[in-house]
Design an enzyme around this catalytic site. Structure first.
Site, PDB file in Angstrom:
ATOM      1  N   SER A  58      14.015   1.524 -11.690  1.00  0.00           N
ATOM      2  CA  SER A  58      13.591   0.809 -12.905  1.00  0.00           C
ATOM      3  C   SER A  58      14.492   1.189 -14.076  1.00  0.00           C
ATOM      4  CB  SER A  58      12.132   1.148 -13.243  1.00  0.00           C
ATOM      5  OG  SER A  58      11.954   2.549 -13.319  1.00  0.00           O
TER       6      SER A  58
ATOM      7  N   ASP B  62      14.935   7.316  -6.241  1.00  0.00           N
ATOM      8  CA  ASP B  62      15.030   6.068  -5.467  1.00  0.00           C
ATOM      9  C   ASP B  62      16.367   5.952  -4.756  1.00  0.00           C
ATOM     10  OD1 ASP B  62      12.723   4.550  -5.591  1.00  0.00           O
ATOM     11  OD2 ASP B  62      13.220   3.647  -7.522  1.00  0.00           O
TER      12      ASP B  62
ATOM     13  N   LYS C 173      12.891   7.866  -2.167  1.00  0.00           N
ATOM     14  CA  LYS C 173      11.961   6.744  -1.966  1.00  0.00           C
ATOM     15  C   LYS C 173      12.742   5.524  -1.522  1.00  0.00           C
ATOM     16  CE  LYS C 173       9.787   4.637  -5.594  1.00  0.00           C
ATOM     17  NZ  LYS C 173      10.324   3.265  -5.548  1.00  0.00           N
TER      18      LYS C 173
ATOM     19  N   GLU D 180      12.157   1.238  -0.203  1.00  0.00           N
ATOM     20  CA  GLU D 180      11.208   0.116  -0.215  1.00  0.00           C
ATOM     21  C   GLU D 180      11.089  -0.530   1.165  1.00  0.00           C
ATOM     22  OE1 GLU D 180      12.027  -2.668  -3.374  1.00  0.00           O
ATOM     23  OE2 GLU D 180      12.133  -1.075  -4.880  1.00  0.00           O
TER      24      GLU D 180
ATOM     25  N   GLU E  12       2.558  -0.661  -4.826  1.00  0.00           N
ATOM     26  CA  GLU E  12       2.756  -1.358  -6.104  1.00  0.00           C
ATOM     27  C   GLU E  12       2.089  -2.733  -6.079  1.00  0.00           C
ATOM     28  OE1 GLU E  12       6.827  -1.463  -7.466  1.00  0.00           O
ATOM     29  OE2 GLU E  12       6.315  -2.730  -9.187  1.00  0.00           O
TER      30      GLU E  12
HETATM   31  O1  KIV Z   1      11.681   2.384  -9.954  1.00  0.00           O
HETATM   32  C1  KIV Z   1      10.510   2.558 -10.329  1.00  0.00           C
HETATM   33  O2  KIV Z   1      10.247   2.887 -11.481  1.00  0.00           O
HETATM   34  C2  KIV Z   1       9.438   2.333  -9.370  1.00  0.00           C
HETATM   35  C3  KIV Z   1       8.088   1.989  -9.927  1.00  0.00           C
HETATM   36  C4  KIV Z   1       7.262   1.266  -8.956  1.00  0.00           C
HETATM   37  C5  KIV Z   1       7.364   3.175 -10.448  1.00  0.00           C
HETATM   38  O3  KIV Z   1       9.643   2.397  -8.210  1.00  0.00           O
END
Ligand code: KIV
Length: 268
Positions: A53, A91, A119, A121, A186
């Site tokens: 984000s 991420d 993390k 997706e 989410e």
């Molecule tokens: O990148 C991000 O901020 C997320 C949100 C869902 C918290 O993955």
């Protein structure tokens, strides 16, 4: 008067698992730089997410797709510099895990930059298996997947139909079986998120997923009311009633711990 935590060693995956065991809500905020990291950490937020984000709130992009591994490594290094207690998740970028080997190479760079977990997706089970085999902790991310926004056609609540809800439940179990130690959900209906959280052993962190997840995350700039676009319905401006940024973050932390956030108006 807010009581701040004074622990000097970072939380671990085991600490997060123990919090779920004792039904203590896990607080999480996104963080992208050393100054905010220091404040978030001082307040006692449990997890900091160096989220892609940052593409939206730092770079002013309309999606997270342009964010590179280099951006994420740089921001993870900044956040890690001033972190004392919070657990750091970073991420993996769009197309940064199209094969398990690429995922491991990229995750290694994020871990060397200071992240404790990466993390990714979607139900990328092969990647999760491979990362965990290499000793890399993984957070899954299901529901609304911002990196797939062109496929989804918009930022919409996911899992409303019974078939889609069942697929989310199945994917959550598959991620846990593959070794994921955390799951982010989410924009899913609160009842579905409650089901998934109670079925899984690993902690489930929600955003737009109701109060019954094991923890909550918000994008820092949204909860300070300084986002560049419209604030999503599931978020809340905690700075509005606070005298400082630190007080706003402390108020979010307490609201999550005491189950007063998210309320029905911030859930689906
Ligand atoms: O990148 C991000 O901020 C997320 C949100 C869902 C918290 O993955």
């Amino acid at each position: 008067m807010t009581q701040y935590l004074t622990a000097s060693s970072p939380l671990t995956v085991n600490d997060l698992a123990a919090m779920k065991q004792r039904s203590e809500k896990i607080t999480c905020l996104t963080a992208y730089d050393a100054s905010f990291s220091a404040v978030i950490d001082k307040v006692g937020i449990d997890v900091m997410l160096v989220g892609d984000s940052l593409g939206n709130v730092i770079q002013g992009q309309s999606t997270t797709l342009p964010v590179t591994l280099r951006d994420l490594v740089y921001h993870t290094q900044c956040v890690a510099k001033t972190r004392r207690r919070a657990f750091i998740v970073a991420d993996l970028p769009f197309l940064g895990y199209i094969t398990p080997v690429l995922a491991a190479k990229n995750a290694g760079k994020l871990l060397r930059a200071g992240a404790q977990m990466v993390k990714l997706e979607g139900a990328k089970i092969d990647c999760v298996n491979f990362l965990v085999d290499q000793g890399i902790p993984v957070c899954g991310h299901l529901g609304l997947l911002p990196q797939s926004i062109n496929l989804l056609g918009g930022y919409k609540v996911q899992g409303r139909e019974p078939e889609a809800a069942q697929k989310l439940i199945d994917d959550a179990h598959l991620l846990q079986q593959a070794g994921a130690q955390l799951l982010l959900l989410e924009c899913v209906p609160a009842a579905l998120a409650k089901d998934i959280s109670s079925q899984l052993d690993i902690p489930v962190i929600g955003i737009g997923a109701g109060v019954d997840c094991d923890g909550q995350v918000l994008v820092l700039y949204d909860m300070l009311g300084i986002g560049v676009g419209n604030r999503p319905r599931f978020s809340k401006d905690f700075l509005q009633d606070a005298a400082s940024i630190e007080e706003a973050i402390a108020s979010y932390h307490q609201a999550v711990k005491q189950l007063t956030f998210p309320s029905a108006e911030h859930s689906f």
